[in-house]
Every structure is written in C-alpha cells, then in structure tokens.
Motif scaffolding. Structure first.
Motif, PDB file in Angstrom:
ATOM      1  N   TRP A  66      17.275  -0.508   7.172  1.00 22.52           N
ATOM      2  CA  TRP A  66      16.674  -1.554   7.762  1.00 22.52           C
ATOM      3  C   TRP A  66      15.229  -1.534   7.388  1.00 22.52           C
ATOM      4  CZ3 TRP A  66      13.662  -2.173  12.243  1.00 22.52           C
ATOM      5  CH2 TRP A  66      13.123  -3.692  12.576  1.00 22.52           C
ATOM      6  N   LEU A  67      14.779  -0.314   7.454  1.00 16.99           N
ATOM      7  CA  LEU A  67      13.198  -0.407   7.215  1.00 16.99           C
ATOM      8  C   LEU A  67      13.090  -0.321   5.730  1.00 16.99           C
ATOM      9  CD1 LEU A  67      12.415   2.492   9.793  1.00 16.99           C
ATOM     10  CD2 LEU A  67      11.585  -0.036   9.950  1.00 16.99           C
ATOM     11  N   GLU A  73       9.840   2.206   0.008  1.00 11.23           N
ATOM     12  CA  GLU A  73       9.098   3.029  -0.324  1.00 11.23           C
ATOM     13  C   GLU A  73       8.364   3.078  -1.690  1.00 11.23           C
ATOM     14  OE1 GLU A  73      10.248   7.036  -0.064  1.00 11.23           O
ATOM     15  OE2 GLU A  73       8.525   7.798  -1.299  1.00 11.23           O
ATOM     16  N   LYS A  74       9.608   2.755  -2.550  1.00 11.50           N
ATOM     17  CA  LYS A  74       9.228   2.677  -4.008  1.00 11.50           C
ATOM     18  C   LYS A  74       9.513   1.181  -4.568  1.00 11.50           C
ATOM     19  CE  LYS A  74      10.061   7.623  -4.665  1.00 11.50           C
ATOM     20  NZ  LYS A  74      10.870   8.630  -4.906  1.00 11.50           N
ATOM     21  N   ASN A  87       1.392   5.858   0.587  1.00 11.28           N
ATOM     22  CA  ASN A  87       2.063   5.674   1.943  1.00 11.28           C
ATOM     23  C   ASN A  87       1.826   4.190   2.528  1.00 11.28           C
ATOM     24  OD1 ASN A  87      -0.473   5.308   2.731  1.00 11.28           O
ATOM     25  ND2 ASN A  87      -0.504   7.242   4.188  1.00 11.28           N
ATOM     26  N   ALA A  88       1.900   3.001   1.551  1.00  7.86           N
ATOM     27  CA  ALA A  88       1.854   1.759   2.428  1.00  7.86           C
ATOM     28  C   ALA A  88       2.816   1.595   2.817  1.00  7.86           C
ATOM     29  CB  ALA A  88       1.586   0.803   1.276  1.00  7.86           C
ATOM     30  N   ASP A  89       4.345   1.929   2.406  1.00  5.57           N
ATOM     31  CA  ASP A  89       5.313   1.628   3.089  1.00  5.57           C
ATOM     32  C   ASP A  89       5.519   2.088   4.469  1.00  5.57           C
ATOM     33  OD1 ASP A  89       5.822   4.320   1.769  1.00  5.57           O
ATOM     34  OD2 ASP A  89       7.655   4.355   2.783  1.00  5.57           O
ATOM     35  N   PHE A 123       7.013   8.681   9.258  1.00  6.87           N
ATOM     36  CA  PHE A 123       7.291   7.847   8.063  1.00  6.87           C
ATOM     37  C   PHE A 123       6.322   8.272   6.591  1.00  6.87           C
ATOM     38  CE2 PHE A 123       7.783   4.974  11.579  1.00  6.87           C
ATOM     39  CZ  PHE A 123       9.193   5.011  11.416  1.00  6.87           C
ATOM     40  N   ASP A 124       5.334   9.239   7.000  1.00  9.43           N
ATOM     41  CA  ASP A 124       4.893   9.851   5.857  1.00  9.43           C
ATOM     42  C   ASP A 124       4.484  11.408   6.371  1.00  9.43           C
ATOM     43  OD1 ASP A 124       3.409  10.307   3.558  1.00  9.43           O
ATOM     44  OD2 ASP A 124       1.495   9.446   4.390  1.00  9.43           O
TER      45      ASP A 124
END
Ligand code: ZN
Length: 138
Positions: A66-67, A73-74, A87-89, A123-124
C-alpha cells in the motif's frame, strides 16, 4: 505529578522495517513507577513512524504494498526532494503512518485494545535512529 523520559534506539538492517516495540514501552512504564496517566511514544526522525496496529505478518506486507503504491521508492528522480538524498518516499510514508501514539496508563498497565501493538516503522533505515517515550501521571 511524576514524569519519565527515555529514548529507544534502533538500527535496522533494511531500508524499511516494522518493529514491535510494545515490550520495550511496557518496560519503560514499569521503570517509571507511574500507575495512572498517559504514555506518549513518538519517532524523533522525519522518515520513521510510530503507530499502533496488529502484529500480523500478512498485514505488514499489505502495508508495504500500500505504501509503495502511494509513495513508491523508485524512480528517485520523480521527487523534488531527492537532490542530496534519495529518501523523499520515506518522508511521505512517515506522514501516512503517523509520527506518534498516546496510550492511556491504567492500573500500571498500557491500556491497549485486544489486538493493539505498538510499532516502530522505519522507512529510511540502515542507520541509528531514536524513539521518545514520555510518560506522565502519578
Ligand atoms: Zn530527506
């Protein structure tokens, strides 16, 4: 009123990971000696979350899918933020999953619902990051 503060540290092996931190938060509550009050748990980084949900591996895979649909990410080049970083995602995923949770403390226990568990959502990852636990009450 009593007040308790502790930082929990995490260093994940993968970029994205969910860690059940309920036992660690319960230990904090025990250390605090507080029996009635409120317990705040928040991520101290803008690419990580603290949230409450079920500790079920299928659901965790569903969150990942879902995320990735909402904030893939890409490719890294799709985001304005990705100049010096990639790391914007992770910032977007953190916003979706939330920064913090507040749990009632009743009779020296975390007053959680039947299937509620507290998670650190990374997430990062692959570096040291912190979660703050603040408990107030008496
Ligand atoms: Zn960033």
């Amino acid at each position: 009123m009593k007040s308790y503060r502790k930082e929990l540290w995490f260093h994940t092996q993968k970029r994205r990971e969910f860690i059940n931190i309920t036992p660690q938060v319960e230990k904090c509550l025990e250390e605090s000696g507080i029996t009635e009050g409120l317990c705040l748990v928040n991520a101290m980084h803008i690419t990580a979350s603290v949230f409450i949900n079920d500790d079920e591996s299928g659901l965790h895979q569903d969150f990942e899918v879902w995320l990735e649909k909402l904030a893939p990410e890409k490719p890294y080049s799709q985001y304005q933020h990705n100049g010096f970083e990639d790391n914007a995602d992770a910032h977007l995923k953190r916003t979706l999953m939330g920064r913090e949770v507040v749990i009632a403390v009743t009779e020296a226990k975390l007053d959680l619902g039947p299937w509620e568990q507290i998670f650190y959502g990374e997430f990062d990852g692959k570096r040291k990051k912190r979660v703050l636990v603040k408990i107030i009450g008496e």
